[in-house]
Motif scaffolding. Structure first.
Motif, short mmCIF file in Angstrom:
data_model
loop_
_atom_site.label_atom_id
_atom_site.label_comp_id
_atom_site.label_asym_id
_atom_site.label_seq_id
_atom_site.Cartn_x
_atom_site.Cartn_y
_atom_site.Cartn_z
N ARG A 98 2.33 -2.95 -0.05
CA ARG A 98 1.45 -3.92 0.55
C ARG A 98 0.51 -4.50 -0.49
O ARG A 98 0.23 -5.71 -0.52
N LYS A 99 0.04 -3.59 -1.36
CA LYS A 99 -0.86 -4.06 -2.44
C LYS A 99 -0.12 -5.02 -3.36
O LYS A 99 -0.65 -6.08 -3.74
N LEU A 100 1.08 -4.66 -3.79
CA LEU A 100 1.85 -5.53 -4.66
C LEU A 100 2.15 -6.85 -3.96
O LEU A 100 2.08 -7.91 -4.60
N HIS A 101 2.39 -6.84 -2.75
CA HIS A 101 2.69 -8.06 -2.01
C HIS A 101 1.46 -8.95 -1.94
O HIS A 101 1.54 -10.18 -2.12
N SER A 102 0.33 -8.33 -1.72
CA SER A 102 -0.91 -9.11 -1.65
C SER A 102 -1.28 -9.68 -3.00
O SER A 102 -1.77 -10.81 -3.12
N MET A 103 -1.01 -8.94 -4.11
CA MET A 103 -1.30 -9.40 -5.43
C MET A 103 -0.42 -10.59 -5.79
O MET A 103 -0.87 -11.57 -6.37
N SER A 109 1.86 1.71 1.18
CA SER A 109 0.57 1.12 0.79
C SER A 109 0.69 0.41 -0.53
O SER A 109 0.13 -0.69 -0.73
N LEU A 110 1.40 0.97 -1.50
CA LEU A 110 1.62 0.31 -2.78
C LEU A 110 2.39 -0.98 -2.60
O LEU A 110 2.10 -2.00 -3.24
#
Length: 409
Positions: free
Chosen positions: A401-406, A398-399
């Motif tokens: 994915r968040k970093l990738h989206s950011m 999940s982290l």
């Protein structure tokens, strides 16, 4: 010659004059005339044979006697020529005369064979009743038989000589034919070899010709083979000449010995032959005894041979059984070695199990329960750690994915 043949000859010789002396007034039918002509032809044939035999006897004994006979025949020919102008009368009489004197009608036949024609004229003129030889001596049946026998013996001897000469000529021609056959075979072989080696195999396709060295090599080989064959033939010829000279000398010695032989030698040879016959008879008796002994020996040999064959058959059977037993022993040795290896392996396993059994001690029950409890606790701890690791993995994803989206925003 039989008595019937002799009487028939004399009857024929007497009956000719009767047929010739038939009067002109007699009338004959066609059948009688044909029958009379056939009988006259048969009688002329017999008389011709008698004349030939007489002529041969006279020419063999003294040929000079034929001169007087020729003169008498000339006189008879003239007499016949003078009497032919007379009226002969009937057709039968003229026909019989023509049949008997047909040899006098042609002078060329008198020139070609005077002796044979002369004898025919003598016999015909004598039987015509002209009187030329009527007063002379006559040949009876016994003398005729002796003359015929002598002529037959002479003819048989001549026939034997001719037969021997023909046999020699036939052998010579046969040998020549064989030689020609061999020559033709050799020529055909040489032609085939020449065509094969020179014309076919020696043809140069590039130059479109036959090279000279091929021809020279073939001729050299052919001359070498020919010289070798000529040497063999010369050696064989010299051997045959030596044998021919030896045989010729032996024949000459035998001829000289045959000339110097005496009746005593023949008696001596007869005695020696008698002794040899007696010796041969004794040898034949001994040979019969030996054949009998040989038969007994062959019978015994056959019996022993049969027994030996039976023994050989039994021996072969025993040898076959021995080979089978040897093969069976070899197979059993292989199985024994395999079983021994298996036994050693099992012995080692047994020893290991025995050592383990000796070293093994039965644990305490409480200790077993404690160990089982510790194992269960350790399994629970491992399961909790696995669950924790799984939760952390989910959080990490999940982290990420968040970093990738950011970053992409």
């Amino acid at each position: 010659m039989t008595s019937r043949g002799r009487s028939s000859i004399s009857q024929h010789s007497r009956s000719i004059s009767q047929y010739i002396s038939t009067s002109d007034a007699d009338e004959l039918t066609d059948d009688e005339l044909v029958k009379q002509v056939n009988e006259l032809k048969h009688q002329i044939k017999i008389l011709t044979l008698e004349n030939e035999i007489l002529e041969k006897c006279i020419m063999r004994i003294d040929p000079s006697l034929m001169h007087g006979i020729l003169q008498a025949l000339e006189y008879a020919f003239k007499l016949h020529g003078s009497s032919s102008s007379l009226n002969l009368g009937s057709f039968a009489k003229s026909t019989s005369k023509f049949g008997m004197l047909e040899s006098l009608a042609s002078p060329s036949r008198l020139l070609t064979s005077p002796s044979r024609i002369s004898t025919r004229r003598v016999e015909s003129s004598a039987r015509m009743g002209t009187g030329i030889f009527a007063a002379g001596p006559k040949i009876n049946v016994l003398e005729r038989s002796e003359l015929v026998s002598m002529e037959m013996e002479i003819l048989v001897r001549r026939l034997e000589r001719s037969r021997a000469k023909a046999a020699r000529q036939q052998a010579l021609l046969k040998a020549q034919l064989e030689e020609l056959g061999l020559r033709s075979v050799e020529i055909e072989k040489a032609t085939e070899a020449f065509n094969q080696q020179v014309i076919i195999e020696g043809w140069d396709k590039i130059a479109q010709r036959i090279p000279a060295e091929v021809w020279i090599r073939y001729m050299t080989d052919w001359f070498r083979v020919s010289d070798k064959e000529i040497g063999k033939l010369r050696l064989r010829t010299s051997t045959l000449n030596t044998q021919y000279t030896k045989l010729k000398g032996q024949i000459k010695v035998k001829a000289e010995l045959s000339e110097s032989l005496r009746p005593v030698d023949f008696e001596k040879l007869k005695i020696e032959n008698q002794q040899c016959l007696e010796l041969i008879e004794s040898k034949l008796h001994q040979l019969a005894e030996l054949k009998k002994m040989t038969g007994d020996a062959n019978l015994n040999l056959a019996i022993h041979k049969k027994l030996m064959m039976e023994q050989n058959a039994y021996l072969m059977k025993v040898q076959k059984d021995i080979l089978q037993k040897k093969q069976l022993v070899i197979n059993l040795d292989k199985e024994r070695e395999k079983i021994e290896d298996q036994a050693d392996t099992l012995q080692d396993k047994y020893n290991d199990v025995k050592k383990v059994r000796l070293a093994y001690e039965v644990p305490d029950i409480m200790e077993y329960v404690r160990v089982k409890s510790e194992v269960a606790d350790l399994r629970h701890v491992v399961k909790m750690l696995d669950n924790r690791f799984h939760v952390q993995q989910i959080a990490l994803k999940s982290l990420n994915r968040k970093l990738h989206s950011m970053f992409f925003e």
